[in-house]
Motif scaffolding. Sequence first.
Motif, PDB file in Angstrom:
ATOM      1  N   LEU A  30     -48.111  12.820  28.912  1.00  0.00           N
ATOM      2  CA  LEU A  30     -46.905  13.047  28.110  1.00  0.00           C
ATOM      3  C   LEU A  30     -45.652  13.143  28.983  1.00  0.00           C
ATOM      4  O   LEU A  30     -44.600  12.604  28.620  1.00  0.00           O
ATOM      5  N   GLY A  31     -45.773  13.828  30.125  1.00  0.00           N
ATOM      6  CA  GLY A  31     -44.613  14.010  30.995  1.00  0.00           C
ATOM      7  C   GLY A  31     -44.101  12.678  31.523  1.00  0.00           C
ATOM      8  O   GLY A  31     -42.891  12.440  31.577  1.00  0.00           O
ATOM      9  N   LYS A  32     -45.034  11.810  31.873  1.00  0.00           N
ATOM     10  CA  LYS A  32     -44.638  10.490  32.389  1.00  0.00           C
ATOM     11  C   LYS A  32     -43.926   9.700  31.283  1.00  0.00           C
ATOM     12  O   LYS A  32     -42.894   9.058  31.526  1.00  0.00           O
ATOM     13  N   ALA A  33     -44.471   9.763  30.080  1.00  0.00           N
ATOM     14  CA  ALA A  33     -43.845   9.045  28.956  1.00  0.00           C
ATOM     15  C   ALA A  33     -42.466   9.628  28.635  1.00  0.00           C
ATOM     16  O   ALA A  33     -41.529   8.888  28.304  1.00  0.00           O
ATOM     17  N   ILE A  34     -42.331  10.934  28.745  1.00  0.00           N
ATOM     18  CA  ILE A  34     -41.028  11.581  28.503  1.00  0.00           C
ATOM     19  C   ILE A  34     -40.014  11.115  29.554  1.00  0.00           C
ATOM     20  O   ILE A  34     -38.860  10.798  29.244  1.00  0.00           O
ATOM     21  N   ALA A  35     -40.472  11.060  30.814  1.00  0.00           N
ATOM     22  CA  ALA A  35     -39.582  10.607  31.900  1.00  0.00           C
ATOM     23  C   ALA A  35     -39.134   9.166  31.645  1.00  0.00           C
ATOM     24  O   ALA A  35     -37.957   8.820  31.840  1.00  0.00           O
ATOM     25  N   GLN A  36     -40.060   8.345  31.190  1.00  0.00           N
ATOM     26  CA  GLN A  36     -39.711   6.935  30.926  1.00  0.00           C
ATOM     27  C   GLN A  36     -38.734   6.824  29.761  1.00  0.00           C
ATOM     28  O   GLN A  36     -37.804   6.027  29.778  1.00  0.00           O
ATOM     29  N   GLU A  37     -38.946   7.657  28.734  1.00  0.00           N
ATOM     30  CA  GLU A  37     -38.042   7.633  27.574  1.00  0.00           C
ATOM     31  C   GLU A  37     -36.644   8.100  27.992  1.00  0.00           C
ATOM     32  O   GLU A  37     -35.627   7.541  27.558  1.00  0.00           O
TER      33      GLU A  37
END
Length: 303
Positions: free
Chosen positions: A18-25
């Motif tokens: 989730l953290g990686k996806a949040i960073a990408q968003e």
Amino acid sequence: MKNMKGGVAVVTGGGSGLGKAIAQEAARRGMRVVIADVQAEAMNAAVKELRASGADAIGVLTDVTSAASVEALAEAAERQFGPANLVFNNAGVASGGPIWESTEKDWKWVFAVNVDGVANGVRSFTPRMLAAAAADPAYQGCIVNTASMAGLVTAPGMGIYSVSKHAVIAISECLYHDLDLAGDQVKTAVLCPSYVTTNISQCYRTRPADLANESGPTKSQLATQAISAKDLANGSLTAEEVASITFQAIEVGQFYVYPSPELLPIVKNRLDNIAAGSNPDIPYEDIPMFKERRDRLKEALAS
Ligand SMILES: NC(=O)c1ccc[n+]([C@@H]2O[C@H](COP(=O)([O-])OP(=O)(O)OC[C@H]3O[C@@H](n4cnc5c(N)ncnc54)[C@H](O)[C@@H]3O)[C@@H](O)[C@H]2O)c1
């Protein structure tokens, strides 16, 4: 919070899931990104991916269980990019099984990451964000804590994970009330996902050696792990979808972020029981996921 472009996002546990996806968003929305993680390799790979997509990103090796490490993260982020606008206290780990079987070290580890980690983030970043707000009337910020639907319901075998996530909900609600006393430029939100396919079922990879258990998992803990792994693999949303929902919620100032609102009747059932003084009661026949969890645990305990 509408103006994200050009702002600064800090994401703990940003090396995976989730953290990686949040960073990408955040990067997709034109933010500069600080990825904080205890795993150097995953963190560096996530930073590399962001930079390859044209984003301005750095990684700061951080152990959220350490107040000093999180304070160093806040300093490094501010030195590099200026005050953070979005802080995601997201790093988390899981451990389940019947609550009496969790060891003292299980409690210490899960609480250190899931609860102390969020408290450390709140303590290090909130004063900086309030100072940025005082210095600039156009500044806007939001602290987003990752809880879980497990922070709003209880069920068999969810044990200390559920307890820790209830604490994250309470920390976030307290922060909400307290920030309300300090103006309207710094907000907070709490993310409550259901199952999402990430690497959390391998979270033991970051467990410190001094908090390792002396003996292996019990039959019922193994049963819980198997059920959780299956539920995680069947997660109905991707991490990217959860990240997108989270940013949409931040934009409109929504505090409770529910990527899987179809599960809210279970929360209501629990709150109704609490308000009525009725004993805890899950409508198992209506919720196959919890029924299977209970049945498998019962079998494991009886064997
Ligand atoms: N996956 C799900 O179904 C789900 C559901 C609800 C809530 N959550 C929550 O989402 C958050 C992210 O989990 P995920 O599912 O993406 O798991 P994940 O294992 O894929 O990612 C978690 C990240 O946190 C990092 N981390 C662990 N301990 C750390 C520490 N001490 N300091 C810094 N970083 C640390 C890990 O290295 C990893 O990169 C957690 O808080 C988790 O409880 C996950």
